[in-house]
Scaffold this motif. Structure first.
Motif, mmCIF file in Angstrom:
data_model
loop_
_atom_site.group_PDB
_atom_site.id
_atom_site.type_symbol
_atom_site.label_atom_id
_atom_site.label_comp_id
_atom_site.label_asym_id
_atom_site.label_seq_id
_atom_site.Cartn_x
_atom_site.Cartn_y
_atom_site.Cartn_z
ATOM 1 N N GLN A 13 -4.122 -26.091 -28.071
ATOM 2 C CA GLN A 13 -3.145 -26.267 -26.982
ATOM 3 C C GLN A 13 -2.498 -27.656 -26.983
ATOM 4 O O GLN A 13 -1.305 -27.792 -26.703
ATOM 5 N N LEU A 14 -3.267 -28.689 -27.332
ATOM 6 C CA LEU A 14 -2.691 -30.035 -27.327
ATOM 7 C C LEU A 14 -1.657 -30.183 -28.441
ATOM 8 O O LEU A 14 -0.550 -30.695 -28.222
ATOM 9 N N ASP A 40 -9.171 -28.215 -43.055
ATOM 10 C CA ASP A 40 -10.430 -28.167 -42.318
ATOM 11 C C ASP A 40 -10.977 -29.593 -42.325
ATOM 12 O O ASP A 40 -11.290 -30.125 -43.406
ATOM 13 N N ILE A 41 -11.081 -30.203 -41.160
ATOM 14 C CA ILE A 41 -11.466 -31.632 -41.147
ATOM 15 C C ILE A 41 -12.916 -31.861 -41.587
ATOM 16 O O ILE A 41 -13.322 -32.998 -41.800
ATOM 17 N N THR A 66 -14.275 -26.877 -29.231
ATOM 18 C CA THR A 66 -14.094 -27.071 -27.792
ATOM 19 C C THR A 66 -14.765 -26.001 -26.920
ATOM 20 O O THR A 66 -14.593 -26.013 -25.697
ATOM 21 N N TYR A 129 -21.826 -30.109 -26.480
ATOM 22 C CA TYR A 129 -20.426 -30.489 -26.680
ATOM 23 C C TYR A 129 -20.230 -31.986 -26.391
ATOM 24 O O TYR A 129 -19.655 -32.720 -27.200
ATOM 25 N N LYS A 133 -19.163 -34.922 -29.046
ATOM 26 C CA LYS A 133 -17.925 -35.683 -28.858
ATOM 27 C C LYS A 133 -18.243 -37.187 -28.825
ATOM 28 O O LYS A 133 -17.504 -37.997 -29.380
HETATM 29 N N1 LIG Z 1 -9.661 -28.464 -23.135
HETATM 30 C C1 LIG Z 1 -10.123 -29.384 -22.308
HETATM 31 O O1 LIG Z 1 -10.300 -29.144 -21.100
HETATM 32 C C2 LIG Z 1 -10.428 -30.754 -22.814
HETATM 33 C C3 LIG Z 1 -10.873 -31.728 -21.921
HETATM 34 C C4 LIG Z 1 -11.139 -33.004 -22.393
HETATM 35 C C5 LIG Z 1 -10.944 -33.302 -23.738
HETATM 36 N N2 LIG Z 1 -10.532 -32.332 -24.592
HETATM 37 C C6 LIG Z 1 -10.345 -32.684 -26.009
HETATM 38 O O2 LIG Z 1 -8.965 -32.580 -26.289
HETATM 39 C C7 LIG Z 1 -8.780 -32.223 -27.664
HETATM 40 C C8 LIG Z 1 -7.798 -31.072 -27.771
HETATM 41 O O3 LIG Z 1 -8.347 -29.974 -27.067
HETATM 42 P P1 LIG Z 1 -7.607 -28.579 -26.942
HETATM 43 O O4 LIG Z 1 -7.854 -28.101 -25.556
HETATM 44 O O5 LIG Z 1 -6.211 -28.680 -27.467
HETATM 45 O O6 LIG Z 1 -8.512 -27.704 -27.928
HETATM 46 P P2 LIG Z 1 -8.205 -26.301 -28.604
HETATM 47 O O7 LIG Z 1 -7.045 -25.634 -27.955
HETATM 48 O O8 LIG Z 1 -9.510 -25.596 -28.686
HETATM 49 O O9 LIG Z 1 -7.751 -26.733 -30.069
HETATM 50 C C9 LIG Z 1 -8.637 -27.223 -31.032
HETATM 51 C C10 LIG Z 1 -8.095 -26.812 -32.384
HETATM 52 O O10 LIG Z 1 -8.965 -27.359 -33.393
HETATM 53 C C11 LIG Z 1 -9.083 -26.395 -34.418
HETATM 54 N N3 LIG Z 1 -10.278 -26.620 -35.230
HETATM 55 C C12 LIG Z 1 -11.570 -26.252 -34.989
HETATM 56 N N4 LIG Z 1 -12.358 -26.615 -36.015
HETATM 57 C C13 LIG Z 1 -11.552 -27.232 -36.926
HETATM 58 C C14 LIG Z 1 -11.769 -27.799 -38.209
HETATM 59 N N5 LIG Z 1 -12.988 -27.817 -38.753
HETATM 60 N N6 LIG Z 1 -10.722 -28.326 -38.866
HETATM 61 C C15 LIG Z 1 -9.477 -28.307 -38.328
HETATM 62 N N7 LIG Z 1 -9.204 -27.761 -37.134
HETATM 63 C C16 LIG Z 1 -10.230 -27.234 -36.428
HETATM 64 C C17 LIG Z 1 -9.149 -25.071 -33.672
HETATM 65 O O11 LIG Z 1 -8.850 -24.004 -34.558
HETATM 66 P P3 LIG Z 1 -9.480 -22.550 -34.275
HETATM 67 O O12 LIG Z 1 -9.007 -22.178 -32.898
HETATM 68 O O13 LIG Z 1 -8.909 -21.740 -35.371
HETATM 69 O O14 LIG Z 1 -10.972 -22.739 -34.327
HETATM 70 C C18 LIG Z 1 -8.063 -25.280 -32.617
HETATM 71 O O15 LIG Z 1 -6.804 -24.882 -33.079
HETATM 72 C C19 LIG Z 1 -10.166 -31.944 -28.219
HETATM 73 O O16 LIG Z 1 -10.623 -33.074 -28.914
HETATM 74 C C20 LIG Z 1 -11.020 -31.739 -26.979
HETATM 75 O O17 LIG Z 1 -12.362 -32.085 -27.208
HETATM 76 C C21 LIG Z 1 -10.257 -31.075 -24.163
#
Ligand SMILES: NC(=O)c1ccc[n+]([C@@H]2O[C@H](COP(=O)([O-])OP(=O)(O)OC[C@H]3O[C@@H](n4cnc5c(N)ncnc54)[C@H](OP(=O)(O)O)[C@@H]3O)[C@@H](O)[C@H]2O)c1
Length: 287
Positions: A13-14, A40-41, A66, A129, A133
């Motif tokens: 989403q970000l 893949d990181i 996440t 989690y 992190k």
């Molecule tokens: N969501 C929240 O409420 C929240 C709150 C605080 C902080 N954050 C942080 O904000 C950041 C962005 O979050 P978000 O909500 O945008 O998360 P998200 O929508 O879950 O997106 C994360 C992306 O990372 C990809 N991913 C997973 N494993 C990977 C790998 N090994 N190599 C490359 N890509 C990989 C996922 O792909 P797949 O879907 O295909 O697995 C997904 O597209 C994250 O660091 C999260 O920890 C989030």
């Protein structure tokens, strides 16, 4: 030459908001978006290969594991992505003098504070989690000179899975919903976070380190849901419940409001209140 920016986790989403904003703002930056399938990181060879063939001034790491509750039983994958992946990214960024902008979370804190958390406050994650992190942050700090770690909270957007979208969906399915009212934090719109990331890059800021960013104000999940329904003209009845009435695998901090003084003074910005932003996001959705 334009500033070159790599964005990992492009389907999240970000990253999707970032792509959206970048197209709208017509910035003088060149972005390369790579999804998990493309990079893949946790794969060192793939990282090495990409960085050997492209020059990046910045890498915005939107890739992460996440699934907060799933991580409790799937800790190996969570560790691999959030700790090893962050470490490998930091190493390759150090080698190629790329500045890493990494996103972390309010879940690094245990939620026992009565005041908004500062960057220097003691961390004590309650969940797998949160632990992964935090270890990811530590791996970056250890291996890289030029990094910004931005801890944020309660992210929501028009994309992917998030609380706002879940509430809007459930409202279509149910007449009454129970929502936890004793966890306090701040909803953060991905678009507001992206604006801050752009500002860091465009201003070529070199005050590397950890920063807290969320929208301003604070609330609880019940009041967040109430605001979502009010601004969307939804009549579904909402009832507040305590955390014990909604058991989850992962323990969450009871209070995780972030103090954003440092980022506001570093970038000279005002941060919109969560309610004002939510109103705009939902009214755009209806139009
Ligand atoms: N969501 C929240 O409420 C929240 C709150 C605080 C902080 N954050 C942080 O904000 C950041 C962005 O979050 P978000 O909500 O945008 O998360 P998200 O929508 O879950 O997106 C994360 C992306 O990372 C990809 N991913 C997973 N494993 C990977 C790998 N090994 N190599 C490359 N890509 C990989 C996922 O792909 P797949 O879907 O295909 O697995 C997904 O597209 C994250 O660091 C999260 O920890 C989030």
């Amino acid at each position: 030459m334009k500033t070159q920016v790599l964005v990992t986790g492009a389907n999240g989403q970000l990253a999707k908001t970032l792509r959206d904003r970048y197209i709208k703002n017509n910035l003088a930056l060149d972005f390369l978006f790579v999804s998990k399938a493309e990079l893949d990181i946790t794969n060192k060879a793939q990282l090495k290969d990409l960085f050997n063939h492209h020059h990046f001034d910045y890498c915005i790491n939107c890739a992460a594991y996440t699934a907060v509750d799933k991580a409790e039983s799937d800790n190996e994958t969570a560790y691999s992505v959030n700790v090893n992946g962050s470490k490998y990214l930091a190493e390759v960024c150090q080698l190629h003098q790329t500045t890493l902008i990494h996103i972390s979370t309010d879940f690094v804190f245990d939620g026992t504070s009565k005041f908004p958390y500062k960057e220097t406050d003691t961390t004590k994650p309650l969940s797998v989690y949160g632990i992964t992190k935090l270890k990811g942050e530590q791996a970056i700090i250890k291996n890289l000179e030029k990094y910004f770690i931005i801890r944020t909270s309660w992210l929501y957007s028009e994309y992917g899975h998030n609380f706002m979208k879940t509430m809007l969906r459930l409202a279509q399915e149910k007449d009454q919903l129970h929502v936890v009212s004793d966890q306090i934090g701040t909803p953060t719109y991905t678009g507001d976070l992206i604006e801050v990331i752009f500002k860091l890059i465009i201003s070529r800021n070199e005050n590397y380190g950890i920063y807290h960013f969320s929208n301003s104000g604070e609330t609880n999940w019940f009041d967040f849901a109430k605001a979502i329904f009010e601004y969307s003209h939804i009549k579904t009845e909402l009832k507040p419940i305590p955390t014990e009435a909604y058991p989850t695998s992962a323990k969450r901090p009871q209070y995780s409001v972030l103090d954003t003084t440092k980022i506001k003074s570093t970038l000279d910005i005002c941060i919109p209140n969560w309610k004002d932003t939510l109103k705009v996001v939902l009214s755009n959705r209806l139009n």
